[in-house]
Motif scaffolding. Structure first.
Motif, PDB file in Angstrom:
ATOM      1  N   ARG A 139       0.864  -1.180   0.000  1.00 55.90           N
ATOM      2  CA  ARG A 139       0.000   0.000   0.000  1.00 55.90           C
ATOM      3  C   ARG A 139       0.902   1.231   0.000  1.00 55.90           C
ATOM      4  NH1 ARG A 139      -4.007   1.646   4.991  1.00 55.90           N
ATOM      5  NH2 ARG A 139      -4.456   3.740   4.231  1.00 55.90           N
ATOM      6  N   ARG A 140       0.790   2.066  -1.011  1.00 56.42           N
ATOM      7  CA  ARG A 140       1.553   3.312  -1.074  1.00 56.42           C
ATOM      8  C   ARG A 140       0.743   4.399  -0.387  1.00 56.42           C
ATOM      9  NH1 ARG A 140       1.556   0.958  -5.694  1.00 56.42           N
ATOM     10  NH2 ARG A 140       0.043   2.389  -6.594  1.00 56.42           N
ATOM     11  N   ILE A 141       1.390   5.144   0.496  1.00 52.98           N
ATOM     12  CA  ILE A 141       0.691   6.163   1.274  1.00 52.98           C
ATOM     13  C   ILE A 141       1.418   7.490   1.119  1.00 52.98           C
ATOM     14  CG2 ILE A 141       0.035   6.875   3.623  1.00 52.98           C
ATOM     15  CD1 ILE A 141      -0.277   3.851   4.242  1.00 52.98           C
ATOM     16  N   ALA A 142       0.646   8.547   0.918  1.00 52.23           N
ATOM     17  CA  ALA A 142       1.174   9.903   0.862  1.00 52.23           C
ATOM     18  C   ALA A 142       0.391  10.755   1.852  1.00 52.23           C
ATOM     19  CB  ALA A 142       1.054  10.481  -0.546  1.00 52.23           C
ATOM     20  N   GLN A 143       1.109  11.640   2.560  1.00 52.83           N
ATOM     21  CA  GLN A 143       0.487  12.460   3.596  1.00 52.83           C
ATOM     22  C   GLN A 143       1.100  13.859   3.579  1.00 52.83           C
ATOM     23  OE1 GLN A 143       1.891  10.066   6.882  1.00 52.83           O
ATOM     24  NE2 GLN A 143      -0.118   9.148   7.167  1.00 52.83           N
ATOM     25  N   ALA A 200       4.982  13.518   2.887  1.00 54.65           N
ATOM     26  CA  ALA A 200       5.593  12.229   3.242  1.00 54.65           C
ATOM     27  C   ALA A 200       5.019  11.147   2.348  1.00 54.65           C
ATOM     28  CB  ALA A 200       5.325  11.896   4.704  1.00 54.65           C
ATOM     29  N   THR A 201       5.879  10.220   1.974  1.00 55.95           N
ATOM     30  CA  THR A 201       5.442   9.074   1.195  1.00 55.95           C
ATOM     31  C   THR A 201       6.158   7.833   1.709  1.00 55.95           C
ATOM     32  OG1 THR A 201       5.204   8.150  -1.035  1.00 55.95           O
ATOM     33  CG2 THR A 201       7.135   9.523  -0.635  1.00 55.95           C
ATOM     34  N   PHE A 202       5.424   6.727   1.782  1.00 55.16           N
ATOM     35  CA  PHE A 202       6.020   5.466   2.209  1.00 55.16           C
ATOM     36  C   PHE A 202       5.199   4.307   1.679  1.00 55.16           C
ATOM     37  CE2 PHE A 202       3.308   6.910   5.724  1.00 55.16           C
ATOM     38  CZ  PHE A 202       2.536   5.800   6.014  1.00 55.16           C
ATOM     39  N   GLU A 228      -5.151  11.163  -1.647  1.00 53.11           N
ATOM     40  CA  GLU A 228      -5.625  10.161  -2.592  1.00 53.11           C
ATOM     41  C   GLU A 228      -4.624  10.023  -3.731  1.00 53.11           C
ATOM     42  OE1 GLU A 228      -9.346   9.498  -5.723  1.00 53.11           O
ATOM     43  OE2 GLU A 228      -9.219  11.372  -4.582  1.00 53.11           O
ATOM     44  N   GLU A 229      -4.285   8.791  -4.058  1.00 52.16           N
ATOM     45  CA  GLU A 229      -3.435   8.541  -5.210  1.00 52.16           C
ATOM     46  C   GLU A 229      -4.291   8.637  -6.468  1.00 52.16           C
ATOM     47  OE1 GLU A 229      -1.708   4.507  -6.530  1.00 52.16           O
ATOM     48  OE2 GLU A 229      -0.073   5.517  -5.446  1.00 52.16           O
ATOM     49  N   VAL A 230      -3.871   9.482  -7.422  1.00 53.25           N
ATOM     50  CA  VAL A 230      -4.637   9.638  -8.652  1.00 53.25           C
ATOM     51  C   VAL A 230      -3.918   9.079  -9.867  1.00 53.25           C
ATOM     52  CG1 VAL A 230      -5.979  11.601  -7.807  1.00 53.25           C
ATOM     53  CG2 VAL A 230      -3.816  12.008  -9.002  1.00 53.25           C
ATOM     54  N   PHE A 231      -2.648   8.718  -9.724  1.00 52.02           N
ATOM     55  CA  PHE A 231      -1.906   8.116 -10.819  1.00 52.02           C
ATOM     56  C   PHE A 231      -0.729   7.338 -10.255  1.00 52.02           C
ATOM     57  CE2 PHE A 231       1.638   8.156 -13.830  1.00 52.02           C
ATOM     58  CZ  PHE A 231       1.055   7.517 -14.920  1.00 52.02           C
ATOM     59  N   TYR A 232      -0.432   6.193 -10.895  1.00 57.04           N
ATOM     60  CA  TYR A 232       0.726   5.385 -10.513  1.00 57.04           C
ATOM     61  C   TYR A 232       1.228   4.652 -11.738  1.00 57.04           C
ATOM     62  CZ  TYR A 232       3.527   1.652  -8.540  1.00 57.04           C
ATOM     63  OH  TYR A 232       4.557   0.789  -8.261  1.00 57.04           O
ATOM     64  N   LEU A 233       2.534   4.655 -11.934  1.00 54.14           N
ATOM     65  CA  LEU A 233       3.176   3.883 -12.980  1.00 54.14           C
ATOM     66  C   LEU A 233       4.335   3.139 -12.353  1.00 54.14           C
ATOM     67  CD1 LEU A 233       3.634   3.164 -16.007  1.00 54.14           C
ATOM     68  CD2 LEU A 233       5.120   5.185 -16.116  1.00 54.14           C
TER      69      LEU A 233
END
Length: 139
Positions: free
Chosen positions: A26-30, A78-80, A133-138
């Motif tokens: 799970r990728r999390i950004a805060q 922050a991202t983890f 919220e993640e709106v894009f991932y590659l």
């Protein structure tokens, strides 16, 4: 306030071994706002994060953790990656660690939450850092 590193005063707790579910990342950004007068102090303490805090982060299945600062807005980003199987349980184990709570008390004093009603990192709800919220991932 901040004290130099001391030997751990408690046992670091570990969540169940997630090896078999390691594909369930799970990728999390805060975000949170840094008070401008604390920029240098924030960088200083993060250049020497307490070993007990680093260890607890790892045993709570958090990897690839970075914090960025936008000097124009004061936002900390922050991202983890969370690689465990029980996020809520791991976050509770994080909150149970005395050194982590001391770290949060110190670093929270440098910050302003953007989450309405947030009191501090320790309380957990509402959260101190706002999850994005993640709106894009590659990959």
């Amino acid at each position: 306030m901040w004290k130099p590193h001391a030997p751990p005063s408690q046992r670091i707790t570990k969540s169940p071994d997630p090896e078999s579910q390691h594909t369930n990342v799970r990728r999390i950004a805060q975000i949170v706002k840094l008070k401008p007068e604390f920029l240098d102090k924030y960088k200083e303490v993060h250049a020497a994060v307490w070993p007990e805090v680093l260890q607890q982060i790892k045993v709570c299945n958090i990897e690839d953790y970075s914090i960025y600062h936008d000097p124009t807005t004061g936002i900390l980003f922050a991202t983890f990656k969370y690689v465990g199987i029980d996020f809520e349980g791991d976050m509770e184990r994080m909150r149970e660690n005395v050194k982590v709570r001391e770290w949060w008390a110190m670093t929270d004093s440098f910050q302003e939450s953007v989450v309405p009603g947030a009191r501090n990192s320790e309380s957990g709800s509402p959260p101190w850092w706002k999850e994005l919220e993640e709106v894009f991932y590659l990959a």
